[in-house]
Design a protein around this motif. Structure first.
Motif, PDB file in Angstrom:
ATOM      1  N   ASP A 123       0.850  -1.245   0.147  1.00 35.14           N
ATOM      2  CA  ASP A 123      -0.061  -0.009  -0.017  1.00 35.14           C
ATOM      3  C   ASP A 123       0.909   1.321  -0.093  1.00 35.14           C
ATOM      4  O   ASP A 123       0.680   2.238  -0.613  1.00 35.14           O
ATOM      5  CB  ASP A 123      -1.027  -0.053   1.059  1.00 35.14           C
ATOM      6  N   ASP A 124       1.972   1.258   0.713  1.00 36.34           N
ATOM      7  CA  ASP A 124       2.795   2.408   0.995  1.00 36.34           C
ATOM      8  C   ASP A 124       3.583   2.585  -0.508  1.00 36.34           C
ATOM      9  O   ASP A 124       3.735   3.691  -1.142  1.00 36.34           O
ATOM     10  CB  ASP A 124       3.915   2.109   1.781  1.00 36.34           C
ATOM     11  N   SER A 139       0.845   4.060  -2.791  1.00 31.83           N
ATOM     12  CA  SER A 139       0.577   5.496  -2.320  1.00 31.83           C
ATOM     13  C   SER A 139       1.672   6.435  -3.069  1.00 31.83           C
ATOM     14  O   SER A 139       1.454   7.678  -3.334  1.00 31.83           O
ATOM     15  CB  SER A 139       0.315   5.521  -1.094  1.00 31.83           C
ATOM     16  N   ARG A 178       1.720   7.200  -6.442  1.00 33.76           N
ATOM     17  CA  ARG A 178       0.732   8.224  -6.818  1.00 33.76           C
ATOM     18  C   ARG A 178       0.952   9.407  -6.363  1.00 33.76           C
ATOM     19  O   ARG A 178       0.631  10.486  -7.293  1.00 33.76           O
ATOM     20  CB  ARG A 178      -0.666   7.736  -6.150  1.00 33.76           C
ATOM     21  N   ARG A 179       1.645   9.641  -5.291  1.00 36.08           N
ATOM     22  CA  ARG A 179       2.005  11.034  -4.932  1.00 36.08           C
ATOM     23  C   ARG A 179       3.182  11.679  -5.939  1.00 36.08           C
ATOM     24  O   ARG A 179       2.972  12.739  -6.487  1.00 36.08           O
ATOM     25  CB  ARG A 179       2.713  11.037  -3.656  1.00 36.08           C
TER      26      ARG A 179
END
Length: 283
Positions: free
Chosen positions: A60-61, A64, A67-68
Motif C-alpha cells: 500500500d505504501d 501511494s 501516486r504522490r
C-alpha cells in the motif's frame, strides 16, 4: 558524441526492495538526465521473507508513494508503476490473482530461484564465484542440469503469463559460461535458447535488453549474439538498466541501442500516454 535519445527505463528498484535510494531520488535523477518516461519495478513479494523482495505489508505504501510522485511530477516526466514478479512455483508467479489485481501499469516476469533435490529454494542470480558453489553444493556439479532447470522454469512462466516483459531473459548465461567456458556454442544450449525465444515470439511478449551488468561484466541480458534472432522473429524490445542506484539509470543504454541497430532494429518500445509505442532508435 551527441546525447543519445530514447531516455526511458522501466526496470528499477528502490528502498521498497533491494534498491539503494528512495523512489523520488530516482525521479529527480531521471529528470536531471532528460528522461521522458520512467517506471518502477520493485521485486514482488515471495511467500517467504528475503533481503531483496518487497513484503506484502509495504505494498500500500508503494502504491501511494507512486501516486504522490506521479501527481507531483506531472508535466515534467511520465511515471509508471510495475513489479518484477518471480516465477517461484504454481502458487507464486505473475499469473496469480493477487498480482493481477494490483493497479499496475506493467509487469516484468523473471526467474531468480531454483529448487534443489531436497526441495530447498536456491538463488542462482548471484556472482559467478557464488554460482559455482551453488552448482557444486546443491546440484553435484551438474551444470547442464542447472541450466535445463532454469530454462524449464522460464518456459513455464511463459505458459502461465500474467506479465508483459521478460526480465533479463538469459541472465544465467554469464555465470554458466564462467563455470564452463564455451557453453554458448554447445548445441544443447543453443537449442534451449532458440526454443525459449521461439516461445516468446509465439506468445508476443516484449523482451528487455537488460544493461545492468554491461559496464561491469561486458554483457547484456540477453546476450548480444541473439539480438539478430530476436529481430528476425519480430520480438519487440525495450532497453532497461535494472537500476538499483539513481546514478546508474542510464548505464549501458547507448551501447545497447547501437547493438540493436546493428542487429537490424529500428525501434524500441516505450510507454507514453499509458500505451506501449514503437519509438525510433535515435542518436
Amino acid at each position: 558524441m551527441g546525447k543519445v535519445g530514447n531516455l526511458t527505463n522501466y526496470h528499477s528498484h528502490s528502498l521498497y526492495c533491494d534498491g539503494r535510494a528512495g523512489m523520488e531520488d530516482f525521479v529527480r535523477f531521471a529528470l536531471s538526465e532528460g528522461f521522458t518516461s520512467y517506471g518502477f519495478s520493485s521485486h514482488a513479494p515471495l511467500p517467504f521473507s528475503t533481503a531483496w523482495t518487497m513484503e506484502w505489508d509495504r505494498m500500500d505504501d508503494y502504491l501511494s508513494e507512486f501516486r504522490r510522485l506521479k501527481a507531483q511530477y506531472a508535466g515534467s516526466i511520465e511515471l509508471y508503476l510495475g513489479l518484477e514478479i518471480d516465477y517461484l512455483n504454481e502458487e507464486s508467479n505473475p499469473s496469480v490473482r493477487r498480482f493481477k489485481e494490483l493497479p499496475l501499469d506493467y509487469r516484468i516476469g523473471s526467474v531468480h530461484l531454483l529448487y534443489n533435490d531436497r526441495g530447498e529454494v536456491v538463488d542462482v542470480d548471484v556472482p559467478a564465484d557464488a554460482f559455482r558453489k551453488v552448482v557444486d553444493g546443491h546440484f553435484g556439479g551438474d551444470l547442464e542440469r542447472v541450466v535445463r532447470l532454469y530454462y524449464k522454469r522460464l518456459m513455464r512462466m511463459l505458459e502461465l503469463g500474467g506479465f508483459d516483459i521478460v526480465g533479463h531473459a538469459d541472465k544465467m548465461h554469464y555465470n554458466a559460461c564462467c563455470y564452463r567456458p564455451g557453453l554458448l556454442d554447445e548445441p544443447w544450449y543453443d537449442e534451449l535458447v532458440h526454443a525459449y525465444f521461439s516461445e516468446i515470439a509465439r506468445r508476443g511478449y516484449q523482451v528487455e535488453i537488460n544493461t545492468k551488468s554491461y559496464h561491469e561484466l561486458g554483457t547484456f541480458y540477453p546476450n548480444e549474439r541473439y539480438f539478430s534472432l530476436l529481430h528476425d522473429w519480430g520480438i519487440r524490445v525495450q532497453v532497461n538498466s535494472d537500476s538499483h542506484y539513481p546514478e546508474r539509470i542510464n548505464n549501458g543504454r547507448p551501447e545497447a541501442l547501437r547493438a540493436l541497430k546493428r542487429a537490424g532494429y529500428e525501434t524500441v518500445m516505450e510507454l507514453y500516454g499509458g500505451k506501449w509505442k514503437e519509438m525510433p532508435i535515435l542518436f
